[in-house]
Structure formats: C-alpha cells, structure tokens
Write a protein that holds these residues in place. Structure first.
Motif, PDB file in Angstrom:
ATOM      1  N   VAL A 123      27.799  -3.203  30.195  1.00 29.40           N
ATOM      2  CA  VAL A 123      27.477  -1.801  29.947  1.00 29.40           C
ATOM      3  C   VAL A 123      28.378  -0.890  30.781  1.00 29.40           C
ATOM      4  CG1 VAL A 123      25.698  -0.030  30.240  1.00 29.40           C
ATOM      5  CG2 VAL A 123      25.119  -2.241  29.215  1.00 29.40           C
TER       6      VAL A 123
ATOM      7  N   LEU B 285      17.445  -7.707  19.888  1.00 36.56           N
ATOM      8  CA  LEU B 285      16.941  -7.821  21.258  1.00 36.56           C
ATOM      9  C   LEU B 285      15.445  -8.133  21.254  1.00 36.56           C
ATOM     10  CD1 LEU B 285      18.821  -4.877  23.040  1.00 36.56           C
ATOM     11  CD2 LEU B 285      19.294  -7.334  23.215  1.00 36.56           C
TER      12      LEU B 285
ATOM     13  N   ALA C 195      18.574  -0.448  27.387  1.00 39.71           N
ATOM     14  CA  ALA C 195      18.837  -1.861  27.103  1.00 39.71           C
ATOM     15  C   ALA C 195      18.868  -2.667  28.403  1.00 39.71           C
ATOM     16  CB  ALA C 195      20.151  -2.013  26.343  1.00 39.71           C
TER      17      ALA C 195
ATOM     18  N   ILE D 236      23.721  -6.990  23.525  1.00 38.85           N
ATOM     19  CA  ILE D 236      23.925  -5.792  24.344  1.00 38.85           C
ATOM     20  C   ILE D 236      25.382  -5.348  24.267  1.00 38.85           C
ATOM     21  CG2 ILE D 236      23.990  -4.966  26.732  1.00 38.85           C
ATOM     22  CD1 ILE D 236      21.396  -6.399  27.235  1.00 38.85           C
TER      23      ILE D 236
ATOM     24  N   HIS E   9      24.900  -8.334  31.885  1.00 43.26           N
ATOM     25  CA  HIS E   9      24.584  -7.151  31.068  1.00 43.26           C
ATOM     26  C   HIS E   9      25.058  -5.881  31.765  1.00 43.26           C
ATOM     27  CE1 HIS E   9      22.393 -10.016  28.857  1.00 43.26           C
ATOM     28  NE2 HIS E   9      21.232  -9.931  29.491  1.00 43.26           N
TER      29      HIS E   9
ATOM     30  N   LEU F  49      21.891   2.691  26.229  1.00 45.36           N
ATOM     31  CA  LEU F  49      22.360   1.497  26.944  1.00 45.36           C
ATOM     32  C   LEU F  49      21.601   1.300  28.255  1.00 45.36           C
ATOM     33  CD1 LEU F  49      26.221   1.680  26.321  1.00 45.36           C
ATOM     34  CD2 LEU F  49      24.502   0.276  25.168  1.00 45.36           C
TER      35      LEU F  49
END
Length: 315
Positions: A295, A204, A130, A105, A291, A127
C-alpha cells in the motif's frame, strides 16, 4: 502514511537453511522435542523397569510375540499419517488464503489508482481500511485485542465503529464499500469501475470466510483422541514384546519409537491451528507487513522495512 505499529504479541514461523546432518540431529528450535521429552522419558523409564523385571526373572516375557504390536503399529501409522495430512492441508490452505490476500490488496491498490486517480483521497481511505481489515482479521484469528494498532490506519471514530460490531474485520470492508458507493453517487466511478473495485473487496471477504472456517472447525475431537490414545497404548505395550529378545536395548528402541509417534501427534496439533503462536504457525505479522509495504508503494509513501528473521524465526 502513519508509521507501522509495533506489535507486542506475535506468532512466529521457523525460517532457516537446512543445517548439516549433525546440526539437524541436535536442532531444538522449531522442534516438538521440548514438548514431548517428558513423555518420551517416562516411556523409556517404564521400559527400563520392564527390562529389569525381566532380567531378574520376576516376569517372563520370552514367550510373547511381536505380531500383535506390529499390527497395532501398522494401524497407528495409517491413523497418524491421515491426521498429519489433514492437519497440513489446513495449514497450507490457511497460507494460500493469506497469500491470496496479498494479491487482492495489491490489485485493489492498482485498480483504485487507475479508476479513482493516484492522489484521490478516497483511494487512500479505501486502502487504509484494507490494511485495518488485515490487522483486525489477524487479531480475531488470534483472539487478541489489536484496537490500538488499528489507529495507525483509520481514525478513532472509524475504529470504534468497527470494534463495536461483532466482526470488526468485515466492518472495515463494509466501510470501504461505503466509500466506493459515495464515489459512484458523486460520479467519480461508473458502474463498471464500481464493480471492478467491489470484486476486490468481495475477494477479501472470501479470504476472511475461509480463514474463519479453518479457525473455527478443528478436526473431530473423537478422531484426535483415538490417535492420541492409540499412540500411548502402543508405546507402553512395546517394551513387553521387545525386552524378551532385545534385553536392555529395548528402552532405547522404545524411546525412538515414542519420539516418532508422539512427535507426529504433537506436530499435527500445531498444524491443525495455523493461526496460533507456536513456532511453526503462520507468520501473520510478516504477512501484514507485506500489505503495508504494498500500500505504501502504491500511494508513494515511505514503505516500512520487511520484518527481519531473528533467531531463525519470522514473526
């Protein structure tokens, strides 16, 4: 970026410094003792009963030899060691896969910024999907409904489309792939850039496949049953061969042995399912928060705080 969602159902992992010798003996949080204590107590009471029968000469145990039980104990130790190693390998493989997700990521955020532009709306949309993928996968592995939590990252329409499929996590990866295709057709990406970003999405998907393999392929039940039964047979045979030479001390020794074998057996059960809710399972909430932080930093948003350790537990 929308504020991080609040999760009502969590898994935890024990995170603490190694206590001193006395505290280590008395520590219960993260231990399997509360789960196996009734079994240990029953074995100890059974051993007391055997010792009492021998003491009042209702049964004669002095002629029994410990050799057969010793041989059984060696076999049991090998079986428990193999099963514990196999279970730990599953736990560690799951942790490596989710650690790889962190890397993928972050790589997706970095490469998308270089190829699409730091402020490109398509980059943010990719994103966000994700993040939705990570939370959806967490819910699938726990068999929990995280539909409302996903609205923090994607629209209601995109969320409903993903949840309508048999595999919502994979659906979010597919949505991200569709966005990449649009950018390629519009000329915002060349074929090399498309390939570089698609490789991150493929990675992923690989993490998801590995996680599903671990979650849906437990150790063979027949093997687990063999180890479990052998541990109980051994602990209930032990008082008969110890009482003749140890007398009233045999219940204590039997309880210690039962704690060891029952504890390893139960701990192996916990490690065998690393995505569960036991104290020693993987902290998927904390990993998903990593994560979110990655991001947010990449997009220039205010990053949420890492999940704190509370009472030696990482959520």
């Amino acid at each position: 970026m929308a504020p991080a969602p609040t999760f009502l159902r969590i898994t935890t992992m024990i995170v603490r410094e190694r206590p001193n010798a006395i505290a280590l003996l008395l520590a219960l949080r993260g231990s399997v003792v509360p789960e196996i204590l009734p079994h240990i107590a029953f074995v100890a009471l059974f051993s007391v009963a055997v010792a009492a029968l021998s003491h009042y000469q209702l049964i004669g145990l002095q002629s029994l030899t410990i050799m057969p039980v010793t041989l059984l104990g060696i076999v049991l130790s090998i079986l428990l060691g193999f099963r514990n190693n196999a279970s730990y390998d599953r736990w560690w493989e799951a942790r490596k896969q989710w650690g790889q997700m962190v890397n993928e990521i972050r790589s997706l955020a970095r490469v998308s910024g270089a190829l699409l532009g730091e402020d490109a709306p398509a980059r943010r949309a990719i994103l966000m999907r994700a993040l939705a993928y990570a939370h959806a996968l967490k819910g699938q592995l726990r068999e929990e409904n995280v539909g409302e939590d996903l609205l923090a990252w994607v629209s209601r329409e995109d969320c409903d489309l993903a949840l309508a499929t048999a595999n919502p996590a994979d659906a979010f990866i597919a949505q991200a792939g569709s966005l990449l295709g649009e950018q390629y057709r519009q000329g915002s990406l060349d074929s090399m850039g498309l390939r570089m970003l698609d490789e991150r999405l493929a990675a992923l998907s690989k993490v998801q496949a590995a996680s599903e393999r671990i979650a849906t392929t437990p150790l063979p039940f027949a093997y687990t049953l063999l180890v479990h039964r052998t541990a109980y047979v051994y602990c209930y045979l032990l008082p008969f061969v110890l009482t003749g030479s140890m007398g009233w001390v045999s219940p204590i020794l039997t309880a210690v042995v039962a704690y060891t074998f029952f504890g390893i057996d139960r701990l192996s059960e916990h490690l065998e399912t690393p995505f569960g809710r036991a104290p020693n399972d993987l902290p998927l909430d904390a990993l998903c928060r990593i994560h979110e932080i990655s991001v947010a930093d990449a997009l220039g948003d205010v990053a949420p705080a890492p999940l704190p350790v509370k009472n030696f537990q990482l959520q």
